[in-house]
Design an enzyme around this catalytic site. Structure first.
Site, PDB file in Angstrom:
ATOM      1  N   LEU A 410     -20.995  17.550  31.516  1.00 49.08           N
ATOM      2  CA  LEU A 410     -20.011  18.516  31.993  1.00 49.08           C
ATOM      3  C   LEU A 410     -19.566  19.427  30.860  1.00 49.08           C
ATOM      4  CD1 LEU A 410     -17.804  16.226  34.257  1.00 49.08           C
ATOM      5  CD2 LEU A 410     -19.856  17.502  34.839  1.00 49.08           C
ATOM      6  N   GLY A 451     -18.792   9.080  29.370  1.00 51.00           N
ATOM      7  CA  GLY A 451     -17.553   9.707  29.799  1.00 51.00           C
ATOM      8  C   GLY A 451     -17.777  10.801  30.818  1.00 51.00           C
ATOM      9  N   ASP A 452     -18.479  11.877  30.447  1.00 47.40           N
ATOM     10  CA  ASP A 452     -18.767  12.964  31.381  1.00 47.40           C
ATOM     11  C   ASP A 452     -20.269  13.216  31.464  1.00 47.40           C
ATOM     12  OD1 ASP A 452     -19.091  13.946  28.844  1.00 47.40           O
ATOM     13  OD2 ASP A 452     -18.100  15.866  29.203  1.00 47.40           O
ATOM     14  N   GLU A 453     -21.050  12.173  31.299  1.00 46.07           N
ATOM     15  CA  GLU A 453     -22.508  12.286  31.348  1.00 46.07           C
ATOM     16  C   GLU A 453     -23.040  11.572  32.587  1.00 46.07           C
ATOM     17  OE1 GLU A 453     -23.746  10.591  27.681  1.00 46.07           O
ATOM     18  OE2 GLU A 453     -23.623  12.476  26.575  1.00 46.07           O
TER      19      GLU A 453
END
Length: 535
Positions: A410, A451-453
């Site tokens: 993201l 986390g945001d992957e």
């Protein structure tokens, strides 16, 4: 013990009753299963045959249409004054033939006298042949483009398909006919159908011309250009000649029952028949019948022997239950509910034990899910992704298939965490997971590995894997066009995607590393949150 006591014994009655139940149940299952398999498999095989016939028909239709359109176009642009200059006309044919060599035998122009004016590639015998009697020449002189009857070429002596179009003079009248001829066995025409088989069946495909009442082509060479069988020989063939398109079971001209599917080739007015003998199509049913019958007899013998010995244990259910539970605690038997044979104190005890075991299994399943899924989004985690990636690679090696790995990160997520807090960030991650999950197939795996992957595994792909991966990636990018609503405000997020393509020879680590590096190359471009994809 007298015979009367043996017959009056509850042990004997239980044994006889059990044998009767097993025998009746086995026979019933035998007939029900075989009938069900035959009916169900018939639908599956017919659907598969029809899909295959449609695929082959579309392919042939496209190739015929491409050639007919080319002849019409060339006839429309052919300068009329060249009809009186054979040498220049031949140069013109050579130029356009080399530009689009769809006609393996060549192009030639027929004059009003029915003889060739010019041709390319030049063949001396062609100038001596009278073409005025050919259907495609007669129809073209009447002003219509025409796909002729497949026949043995007068010059090449091999099965060919002629396609003609009228060449109009300056006055708009038909002055000549342009003819393009393709050998049926030419590469990238009908050669694929002639050499393709369904399973071990040699005569798998037929290409039929109802207008000419002949087999245009076939996967069995001796049927090419042969006349069609008379009406009444093959019921499904008669229906196909009357316009039926679909699948069914029929008996062919050789008396062999087969599953046939018919699909149209509309440009030429032909239809394709995909055939498979019933003996091969329903071989599984016959194997199941033999397997079921053999195992039923074996099961009856084994059941009789074990039931006789086991009745002693039936009279002592408490000891049996204790031994069963003891073996489960030592790991000799799987943890599964024990059978309740009597509705007495022992039965109540076993029922309570089963309920306890059920709760234990539920807890184990919950723990197993927590170990393999992300607690926030419910998506598979890195561990489960690794397992499925190994399985996908093994499957790709067996099937010679492809797979793709999309590594997504993201853009702008840290800003949301910093400005709105981690709770808002968690809500955004959950929304991201929901949007991405709505894109993927059931056979694909969408995982959150950090986390945001996020990682998306596309398995069981064909040679169009790059295009498929590109399409899925674009859908993922489109999912971020709509802002995210969180904490009463809208937040715009971007996503960077790296794609790695692999096959059965790839490794999971190399694919993950390649996709990760591809994603970081997108990041380094500086277009944070852009829709750029790096392969």
């Amino acid at each position: 013990m007298t015979l009367r006591r043996v017959f009056d014994s509850i042990v004997t009655r239980l044994l006889v009753l059990a044998l009767l139940i097993v025998a009746v149940g086995s026979v019933s299952r035998y007939y029900a299963l075989t009938n069900f398999l035959h009916e169900d498999l018939s639908k599956v095989v017919e659907a598969q045959q029809l899909a295959l016939a449609n695929y082959v028909a579309r392919d042939i239709n496209d190739k015929v249409a491409q050639r007919e359109d080319l002849v019409i176009h060339l006839a429309a642009v052919l300068p009329p004054d060249l009809l009186r200059q054979p040498s220049r006309l031949q140069d013109w044919l050579q130029e356009h033939y080399q530009y689009q060599p769809l006609f393996s035998v060549g192009l030639f122009v027929v004059g009003p006298d029915g003889r060739s004016i010019a041709d390319y590639p030049p063949k001396a015998p062609r100038r001596q042949v009278q073409y005025g009697d050919r259907d495609y020449v007669r129809m073209a002189f009447q002003g219509h483009a025409y796909i002729g009857r497949a026949a043995i070429g007068r010059v090449t002596r091999v099965p060919v398909l002629p396609i003609s179009a009228p060449v109009r003079g300056a006055d708009g009248k038909v002055a000549a006919v342009l003819v393009g001829v393709t050998a049926l066995a030419a590469p990238n025409f009908l050669d694929l159908m002639q050499h393709t088989r369904i399973g071990d069946y040699r005569d798998s495909f037929l290409l039929v011309s109802p207008r000419d009442r002949q087999f245009v082509s076939s996967s069995q060479p001796d049927m090419i250009l042969q006349p069609l069988p008379p009406a009444g020989v093959n019921r499904l063939h008669d229906r196909a000649m009357a316009g039926f398109r679909g699948a069914g079971i029929t008996v062919n001209a050789k008396g062999v029952e087969e599953v046939s599917a018919i699909a149209s080739v509309p440009r030429a007015g032909w239809f394709v028949v995909a055939r498979l003998p019933s003996s091969e199509a329903f071989a599984t049913v016959e194997r199941v019948k033999r397997f079921t019958l053999r195992n039923t007899l074996t099961a009856l013998v084994v059941f009789t022997l074990f039931s006789t010995v086991g009745l002693y244990i039936v009279l002592r259910p408490l000891f049996q239950a204790a031994r069963h539970a003891d073996k489960m605690t030592r790991g000799e038997l799987p943890l599964e509910p024990m059978p309740i044979r009597r509705n007495d104190e022992v039965g109540h005890l076993i029922a309570a034990f089963n309920r306890l075991l059920h709760k234990l299994n539920d807890k184990q399943e919950e723990l197993a899910r927590m170990a393999h899924h992300d607690s926030l989004t419910g998506l598979p985690n890195r561990s489960l992704l690794s397992d499925r990636l190994h399985m996908a690679l093994a499957q790709a090696q067996r099937k010679d298939a492809k797979l793709a790995l999309l590594f997504m990160d993201l853009d702008g997520f840290k800003t949301i965490n910093d400005n709105l807090g981690h709770r808002a960030g968690d809500k955004v991650l959950w929304q991201v997971a929901q949007r991405l999950a709505g894109i993927v197939r059931q056979t694909d795996t969408l995982a959150r590995i950090g986390g945001d992957e996020f990682v998306l595994l596309l398995s069981d792909l064909d040679d169009n894997a790059p295009e498929i991966a590109q399409t899925v990636a674009e859908k993922c990018l489109e999912a971020f066009d709509t802002p995210f609503l969180v904490a009463g405000s809208t937040c715009k997020l971007g996503i960077s995607i790296g794609i790695a393509l692999g096959d059965g020879m790839s490794t999971s680590d190399s694919l993950l590393q390649a996709a990760d590096q591809a994603m970081y190359r997108v990041k380094k471009t500086g277009n944070s949150g852009s829709a750029t994809i790096c392969l």
